[in-house]
Design a protein around this motif. Structure first.
Motif, short mmCIF file in Angstrom:
data_model
loop_
_atom_site.label_atom_id
_atom_site.label_comp_id
_atom_site.label_asym_id
_atom_site.label_seq_id
_atom_site.Cartn_x
_atom_site.Cartn_y
_atom_site.Cartn_z
N CYS A 23 1.60 -7.84 4.90
CA CYS A 23 2.95 -8.03 4.34
C CYS A 23 3.53 -6.73 3.81
O CYS A 23 4.65 -6.71 3.29
CB CYS A 23 2.93 -9.09 3.25
N GLY A 24 2.80 -5.65 3.87
CA GLY A 24 3.34 -4.35 3.51
C GLY A 24 3.35 -4.08 2.03
O GLY A 24 4.26 -3.44 1.53
N VAL A 25 2.33 -4.53 1.31
CA VAL A 25 2.26 -4.26 -0.12
C VAL A 25 1.90 -2.79 -0.32
O VAL A 25 1.02 -2.25 0.33
CB VAL A 25 1.20 -5.17 -0.79
N ALA A 26 2.59 -2.17 -1.23
CA ALA A 26 2.29 -0.77 -1.55
C ALA A 26 1.10 -0.74 -2.51
O ALA A 26 1.18 -1.25 -3.62
CB ALA A 26 3.50 -0.10 -2.18
N TRP A 27 0.02 -0.20 -2.07
CA TRP A 27 -1.20 -0.17 -2.88
C TRP A 27 -1.12 0.97 -3.88
O TRP A 27 -0.64 2.05 -3.57
CB TRP A 27 -2.42 0.03 -1.98
N GLN A 28 -1.64 0.72 -5.05
CA GLN A 28 -1.73 1.78 -6.06
C GLN A 28 -3.14 2.35 -6.00
O GLN A 28 -4.07 1.79 -6.54
CB GLN A 28 -1.43 1.22 -7.44
N THR A 29 -3.25 3.44 -5.31
CA THR A 29 -4.56 4.05 -5.16
C THR A 29 -4.59 5.37 -5.90
O THR A 29 -3.56 6.02 -6.11
CB THR A 29 -4.88 4.30 -3.67
N ARG A 40 -5.47 9.29 -6.38
CA ARG A 40 -5.52 10.44 -5.48
C ARG A 40 -6.96 10.86 -5.28
O ARG A 40 -7.75 10.89 -6.23
CB ARG A 40 -4.76 11.61 -6.08
#
Length: 135
Positions: A111-117, A119
Motif C-alpha cells: 500500500c506504499g507506507v513510508a517506513w521510518q527507518t 540511517r
C-alpha cells in the motif's frame, strides 16, 4: 480516418456518446449536469446503436450516484475502492497467510507506507595495506 473502417457509423457514434457523457462531469452545477444527462439519454435512444442504448440504461441506473458527484463538490470513494482492490489482490497472491503479522506487513508494503527507518552507518573504506616483500 475513422470513417474508413466504420461502415455503420458506430465508432463515430461511440465517440460522440463519450463526449456527451464527459459533458455531464464538465457541467458547472447539478442542474447543468442533469440537463447534460438528459441530452445523452435522448441522443443514445435516437442513434440506434444497441451498445449505446445499453450504456444509457446503465447510466440511468447510476444516475443518482453520478449526480451526487456534483452535489458533494467532486468527492469520490475511488481511493477507498483502490485500497480494497489492492488488499484483495495481496490476499489472493499470498495463497493464505498463516501469520496475521506477516499479512499486515505485506499489506503495508504494497500500500506504499513510508517506513521510518534509521540511517545506516556508512562503511569506512580503508586504503589497502602496502605489503612489501623482502626478496
Amino acid at each position: 480516418m475513422i470513417a474508413a473502417g466504420d461502415h455503420g457509423g458506430e465508432a463515430a457514434a461511440a465517440g460522440q456518446g463519450k463526449e456527451l457523457l464527459r459533458a455531464v462531469y464538465a457541467a458547472d452545477d447539478l442542474a447543468d449536469a442533469g440537463a447534460a444527462l438528459e441530452r445523452f439519454y435522448r441522443w443514445a435512444d435516437g442513434v440506434g446503436v444497441p451498445e449505446l442504448s445499453r450504456l444509457a440504461r446503465t447510466v440511468k441506473a447510476w444516475e443518482v450516484e453520478i449526480l451526487a458527484w456534483h452535489a458533494t463538490g467532486g468527492c469520490s470513494n475511488g481511493l477507498t475502492e483502490a485500497m480494497n482492490l489492492l488488499i484483495k489482490k495481496v490476499k489472493r497472491v499470498g495463497h493464505g497467510f498463516r501469520s496475521l503479522t506477516n499479512y499486515r506487513l505485506r499489506l503495508l508494503l504494497h500500500c506504499g507506507v513510508a517506513w521510518q527507518t534509521h540511517r545506516t552507518a556508512r562503511l569506512r573504506g580503508r586504503a589497502p595495506h602496502l605489503v612489501t616483500k623482502i626478496l
